[in-house]
Scaffold this motif. Sequence first.
Motif, PDB file in Angstrom:
ATOM      1  N   VAL A   1      -5.503  -9.102  -4.920  1.00 51.44           N
ATOM      2  CA  VAL A   1      -6.591  -8.108  -4.862  1.00 51.44           C
ATOM      3  C   VAL A   1      -5.870  -6.580  -5.549  1.00 51.44           C
ATOM      4  O   VAL A   1      -5.090  -6.528  -4.775  1.00 51.44           O
ATOM      5  N   SER A   2      -6.458  -6.449  -6.244  1.00 47.91           N
ATOM      6  CA  SER A   2      -6.481  -4.937  -6.636  1.00 47.91           C
ATOM      7  C   SER A   2      -6.918  -4.457  -6.552  1.00 47.91           C
ATOM      8  O   SER A   2      -7.635  -3.976  -6.834  1.00 47.91           O
ATOM      9  N   ILE A   3      -7.212  -3.183  -5.620  1.00 49.56           N
ATOM     10  CA  ILE A   3      -7.991  -1.833  -5.415  1.00 49.56           C
ATOM     11  C   ILE A   3      -7.188  -0.817  -5.970  1.00 49.56           C
ATOM     12  O   ILE A   3      -6.284   0.088  -5.952  1.00 49.56           O
ATOM     13  N   SER A   4      -8.399  -0.377  -6.585  1.00 46.09           N
ATOM     14  CA  SER A   4      -7.764   0.876  -7.454  1.00 46.09           C
ATOM     15  C   SER A   4      -7.415   2.008  -7.307  1.00 46.09           C
ATOM     16  O   SER A   4      -7.663   2.530  -5.823  1.00 46.09           O
ATOM     17  N   LYS A   5      -7.071   2.633  -7.447  1.00 48.15           N
ATOM     18  CA  LYS A   5      -6.207   3.855  -7.590  1.00 48.15           C
ATOM     19  C   LYS A   5      -6.985   4.981  -6.802  1.00 48.15           C
ATOM     20  O   LYS A   5      -7.808   5.045  -7.522  1.00 48.15           O
ATOM     21  N   ARG A   6      -6.815   5.462  -5.891  1.00 48.39           N
ATOM     22  CA  ARG A   6      -8.612   6.474  -5.226  1.00 48.39           C
ATOM     23  C   ARG A   6      -7.705   7.536  -4.884  1.00 48.39           C
ATOM     24  O   ARG A   6      -6.380   7.531  -3.896  1.00 48.39           O
ATOM     25  N   SER A   7      -8.332   8.563  -5.564  1.00 46.34           N
ATOM     26  CA  SER A   7      -8.209  10.381  -5.215  1.00 46.34           C
ATOM     27  C   SER A   7      -9.043  11.132  -4.309  1.00 46.34           C
ATOM     28  O   SER A   7      -9.707  10.993  -4.927  1.00 46.34           O
ATOM     29  N   GLN A   8      -8.368  11.862  -3.406  1.00 50.87           N
ATOM     30  CA  GLN A   8      -9.635  13.156  -3.468  1.00 50.87           C
ATOM     31  C   GLN A   8      -8.468  14.448  -2.789  1.00 50.87           C
ATOM     32  O   GLN A   8      -7.877  14.206  -2.317  1.00 50.87           O
TER      33      GLN A   8
ATOM     34  N   SER B   1       0.956  -1.472   0.110  1.00 48.64           N
ATOM     35  CA  SER B   1      -0.269   0.145  -0.146  1.00 48.64           C
ATOM     36  C   SER B   1       1.064   1.292  -0.295  1.00 48.64           C
ATOM     37  O   SER B   1       2.019   1.349   0.828  1.00 48.64           O
ATOM     38  N   ALA B   2       0.167   2.260  -0.680  1.00 46.51           N
ATOM     39  CA  ALA B   2       1.459   2.867  -0.704  1.00 46.51           C
ATOM     40  C   ALA B   2       0.185   4.722  -0.839  1.00 46.51           C
ATOM     41  O   ALA B   2      -1.358   4.572  -1.249  1.00 46.51           O
ATOM     42  N   PHE B   3       0.709   6.153  -0.975  1.00 45.22           N
ATOM     43  CA  PHE B   3       0.094   7.131  -0.349  1.00 45.22           C
ATOM     44  C   PHE B   3       0.334   8.175  -0.871  1.00 45.22           C
ATOM     45  O   PHE B   3       1.970   8.216  -0.635  1.00 45.22           O
TER      46      PHE B   3
ATOM     47  N   GLY C   1      -5.031  13.381  -1.412  1.00 52.10           N
ATOM     48  CA  GLY C   1      -4.052  12.891  -1.899  1.00 52.10           C
ATOM     49  C   GLY C   1      -4.472  11.337  -2.249  1.00 52.10           C
ATOM     50  O   GLY C   1      -5.247  11.529  -3.005  1.00 52.10           O
ATOM     51  N   THR C   2      -3.726  10.457  -2.724  1.00 56.97           N
ATOM     52  CA  THR C   2      -3.944   9.010  -3.007  1.00 56.97           C
ATOM     53  C   THR C   2      -3.308   8.010  -3.194  1.00 56.97           C
ATOM     54  O   THR C   2      -2.224   7.640  -2.347  1.00 56.97           O
ATOM     55  N   TYR C   3      -4.605   6.998  -3.093  1.00 59.67           N
ATOM     56  CA  TYR C   3      -3.994   5.326  -1.867  1.00 59.67           C
ATOM     57  C   TYR C   3      -4.006   4.253  -3.042  1.00 59.67           C
ATOM     58  O   TYR C   3      -4.774   4.589  -3.895  1.00 59.67           O
ATOM     59  N   LYS C   4      -3.137   3.964  -3.412  1.00 56.81           N
ATOM     60  CA  LYS C   4      -2.720   2.551  -3.429  1.00 56.81           C
ATOM     61  C   LYS C   4      -3.042   1.187  -2.853  1.00 56.81           C
ATOM     62  O   LYS C   4      -1.947   1.623  -2.784  1.00 56.81           O
ATOM     63  N   THR C   5      -3.515  -0.323  -3.467  1.00 53.88           N
ATOM     64  CA  THR C   5      -3.178  -0.900  -2.597  1.00 53.88           C
ATOM     65  C   THR C   5      -3.790  -1.905  -3.726  1.00 53.88           C
ATOM     66  O   THR C   5      -4.528  -2.036  -4.223  1.00 53.88           O
ATOM     67  N   THR C   6      -2.116  -3.302  -3.386  1.00 53.11           N
ATOM     68  CA  THR C   6      -2.461  -4.821  -4.045  1.00 53.11           C
ATOM     69  C   THR C   6      -2.193  -5.400  -2.334  1.00 53.11           C
ATOM     70  O   THR C   6      -1.574  -5.462  -1.698  1.00 53.11           O
ATOM     71  N   ILE C   7      -2.820  -6.726  -2.986  1.00 50.90           N
ATOM     72  CA  ILE C   7      -2.514  -7.730  -1.330  1.00 50.90           C
ATOM     73  C   ILE C   7      -2.599  -8.912  -2.651  1.00 50.90           C
ATOM     74  O   ILE C   7      -3.387  -9.351  -2.993  1.00 50.90           O
ATOM     75  N   VAL C   8      -2.193 -10.111  -1.649  1.00 52.26           N
ATOM     76  CA  VAL C   8      -1.867 -11.463  -1.772  1.00 52.26           C
ATOM     77  C   VAL C   8      -2.084 -12.217  -1.138  1.00 52.26           C
ATOM     78  O   VAL C   8      -1.669 -11.526   0.729  1.00 52.26           O
TER      79      VAL C   8
END
Length: 417
Positions: free
Chosen positions: A377-384, A76-78, A400-407
């Motif tokens: 799991v790929s969670i779409s990039k989300r910005s506000q 996960s990154a921001f 800001g923008t969040y992005k997460t991928t999970i295994v």
Amino acid sequence: MKLKSLLLVSGALLTGTAASAGGYQVTLAGQKNNGMGGVGVGLSLDQAAMFYNPGALAMVRERGVQVGVNATFARSAFVAEGGNTQRELRNSVVTPFNLYASFGPAEGKFRAGIAVYTPFGSTLKYADGWEGRTALTEIELQSIYVQPTISYAITDKISVGAGLTVLAYGAVNLQRDVPLPDSFGHIELDGEAERKVGFNAGIFFKPSEKFSLGLNYRSKIDAEVKDGDVTFTGIDPNSAFAARFPNTKFSATLPLIATTSLGIGIMPTEKLTIGLDVNYAEWSEYKTLEFTFADPINGSNTSVSKRNYEDALTFRLGGQYKITEGLTVRAGGAYDESPVRNGYVTPETPDANRVSGTIGASYAFGKLGVDFSTQFVSISKRSQTQSQLIANGTQDRVAGTYKTTIVIPGIGLNYSF
């Protein structure tokens, strides 16, 4: 200072975000199902039917016991609005689990069982000094649901079932930094949820060997913390404003939402099984999150944060194929709508629409079997933006923008008798 924290009082231990469904809902309830995209409402695969559709349990031929565990590995990154520095979440590995046991006469129409699973949660650990440190630095949740279940086959084609969903244990530890004139202090909220009871009920219809249909409803439970601890550290007790931040008690309530699910099973051949599920989650129950404090913090006994979630749908598709008498392979996928509106994303639940793919396999050694599954799991990039936060009155979170991928690999053992 307005408190900017979100308390989630129940849920599975996960890393990065809730792993398999929108918001803080989790569906890592059965190892075979995990390998098939999470389907199960319209199928009678094994004892995990107690979670997916108790009505199908009476149609499961074997009585048995099974246990499963999953490990979540999230990236996960921001990136803050107007910035270019990527903040990575600190890594941790956690292991949500499930346990099922069913009993009843070998040739009878009745089945009873007990299920233990973890259907909600969100655990995150942000990088030191990140831009949202005064909103959240760390959150960790633990919970256990226990579900005694009964199921009865009214005819050889239709069965019903129900179980009590008991929030047997729930705990939370939440931390964030507190801005001071020339430094930062730290606040920690720690509490346990009271035991609460809901229900999980379903009906299962199998008119032929090639088709089945299931309907399931899981009720909402309002999880409540009534005597949690608020602890401040890093604040000079001799400073002029220290008295504004006392160690005290808090209470809060979080809705563990209701879901309605429809499932279809198709069995074109004896070796091939296909499942399709549609889940409707009543997230609109989650309007605000309010904390009440025994003693005023910075002059106020309450802190209210807007959520305004929307109801959301999840679509799941999966299948399994029996290659040999012992070996079965599985694959599937899912699409989850996020219940979080634009401008309402919080660091505690940096949610967005998500797409997942799954694979799995089982091997049976007579009555003993082992199940494997992996989810991607790929969670779409989300910005506000800050302008969105101002317009919504949600400045208690960060732009800001969040992005997460999970295994999520998992393993389970099952024994039939």
